[in-house]
Design a protein around this motif. Structure first.
Motif, short mmCIF file in Angstrom:
data_model
loop_
_atom_site.label_atom_id
_atom_site.label_comp_id
_atom_site.label_asym_id
_atom_site.label_seq_id
_atom_site.Cartn_x
_atom_site.Cartn_y
_atom_site.Cartn_z
N PRO A 136 43.71 1.12 -12.74
CA PRO A 136 42.55 0.87 -13.60
C PRO A 136 41.43 0.06 -12.94
N HIS A 137 40.20 0.43 -13.26
CA HIS A 137 39.03 -0.37 -12.89
C HIS A 137 38.07 -0.32 -14.07
N PHE A 138 37.90 -1.46 -14.73
CA PHE A 138 36.98 -1.52 -15.84
C PHE A 138 35.64 -2.05 -15.34
N LYS A 139 34.64 -1.16 -15.36
CA LYS A 139 33.31 -1.53 -14.90
C LYS A 139 32.49 -2.02 -16.08
N ASP A 143 32.40 -2.64 -24.44
CA ASP A 143 33.37 -1.54 -24.34
C ASP A 143 34.20 -1.71 -23.07
N ILE A 144 35.51 -1.79 -23.24
CA ILE A 144 36.44 -1.83 -22.10
C ILE A 144 36.97 -0.41 -21.94
N MET A 145 36.57 0.26 -20.88
CA MET A 145 36.97 1.67 -20.69
C MET A 145 36.96 2.00 -19.21
N ASP A 146 37.90 2.83 -18.79
CA ASP A 146 37.89 3.37 -17.43
C ASP A 146 37.63 4.86 -17.53
N LEU A 147 36.39 5.23 -17.24
CA LEU A 147 35.97 6.64 -17.36
C LEU A 147 35.70 7.25 -15.98
N ASP A 148 36.30 6.65 -14.94
CA ASP A 148 36.07 7.16 -13.59
C ASP A 148 36.97 8.37 -13.33
N ALA A 149 36.50 9.53 -13.79
CA ALA A 149 37.30 10.77 -13.67
C ALA A 149 37.40 11.25 -12.23
N GLN A 150 36.52 10.76 -11.36
CA GLN A 150 36.59 11.15 -9.95
C GLN A 150 37.81 10.51 -9.28
N ASN A 151 38.11 9.28 -9.69
CA ASN A 151 39.16 8.53 -9.00
C ASN A 151 40.33 8.13 -9.90
#
Ligand SMILES: [Zn+2]
Length: 341
Positions: free
Chosen positions: A243-246, A296-304
């Motif tokens: 996980p990476h939350f940006k 919003d806490i979300m990891d939407l990095d679909a590339q990685n």
């Protein structure tokens, strides 16, 4: 330790599968829900997405006392529990079963639960929906709102372990802890379980999304409660193994600073990263549009990180109990910080 863990996971799965059968999670219903066909031997196709090996040792949750009482293993088991119902898009019979489960589970924690049934016009016609709201009273006026959506994207064989199983598992575990607290906090803590976050169509185009959160924000505005919300913390897609939350551009700066500095203090700076991003929409938009400080806490990095996002690969093996614990711990500590304000 890990032997016991595996044994308990298998036991849990047996129990939930048995109760699923007892509750009537029948293959035919699944086919109606997702428009697809059933699998071989009369088994719903999603069962393989639910049953799997236990999490790898690296993904095991730390003991709850190391994460502020938040039990990552329990949160993970709540994700498994949701997947038993199969695909759960808004308006589906499967989602009604999950609603019943959420309500009874929350009440079993001693939570005061309010529900709001409504219907919404969508590209698929008028759909019945239901928001579920836990209200924990505080000593003074003022509300700290937490939220998740619990519906899944309307895609064939999509069970949504990470989207929206993970954040719903986290909020159930937070509710279990907060509803059991003997001393009321300075402010109330409300936990929203939104229906209808996902767009009915494939693409995310307003207003075909956020049906539940828009409805709740509008009703809270009418009631006068919206103005009492000091902060809204939303979680969505928070269970991945890498996980990476940006920091999301639509989220409120001071609240982002608070949550991310809490995460750094707890040693999660490698998960709650400093990089900025723009999600382009999530349930917090329903509240930022009404000037409620929101994050919003979300990891939407679909590339990685989440290549399985909105595909039938969003299955239980993608979920890390450890990540759930990191997110739950960070939210609980952030609530404590907000209670001091
Ligand atoms: Zn989604």
């Amino acid at each position: 330790m890990s032997v016991w863990r595996s044994a308990s996971s298998v036991l849990l799965l047996s129990v939930v599968l048995a109760s699923c059968l007892a509750l009537g999670c029948k293959p035919g219903e699944t086919a109606r829900t997702n428009g697809g066909s059933t699998g071989t031997a009369g088994q719903p196709p999603f069962m393989s997405a639910v049953a799997g090996p236990p999490p790898k040792p690296a993904d095991e949750a730390p003991p709850a006392e190391k994460t502020g009482g938040f039990d990552g293993k329990r949160a993970y088991e709540q994700v498994v529990r949701q997947l038993i119902y199969g695909p759960r898009p808004a308006g589906s019979p499967a989602l009604v079963k999950l609603q019943d489960y959420l309500e009874s589970e929350l009440k079993s924690y001693g939570c005061a639960v309010e529900t709001d049934s409504f219907s919404a016009d969508s590209p698929a016609g008028r759909l019945p929906m239901k928001n579920i709201l836990v209200k924990i009273p505080g000593q003074k006026p003022g509300i700290i709102l937490l939220g998740t959506h619990y519906d899944t994207k309307r895609l064939e064989n999509f069970v949504g372990a990470d989207d929206a199983g993970s954040s719903t598992g986290v909020m159930l575990e937070i509710a279990r802890l907060l509803c059991a607290q003997k001393q009321p906090g300075k402010y109330g803590a409300w936990i929203a379980f939104f229906d209808g976050e996902e767009a009915v169509n494939r693409e995310w185009v307003d207003p075909d999304n956020r049906y539940g959160s828009r409805e709740m924000a509008a009703k809270l505005a009418v009631d006068g409660d919206l103005a009492k919300i000091k902060a809204f913390i939303l979680a969505d897609i928070v269970g991945g193994r890498n996980p990476h939350f940006k920091r999301d551009g639509e989220s409120t700066k001071w609240l982002k600073d608070l949550v991310w500095s809490v995460a750094e203090r707890l040693g999660y700076g490698n998960v709650f990263v400093k990089e900025a991003t723009n999600f382009g929409g999530d349930d917090h938009y329903s509240f930022t549009a009404r000037h409620v400080p929101s994050v919003d806490i979300m990891d939407l990095d679909a590339q990685n990180d989440v290549p399985y996002w909105h595909t039938s690969e969003d299955t239980i093996d993608k979920i890390s109990p450890k990540t759930l614990a990191i997110v739950g711990h960070t939210i609980l500590e952030s609530v404590k910080e907000l209670q001091k304000k």
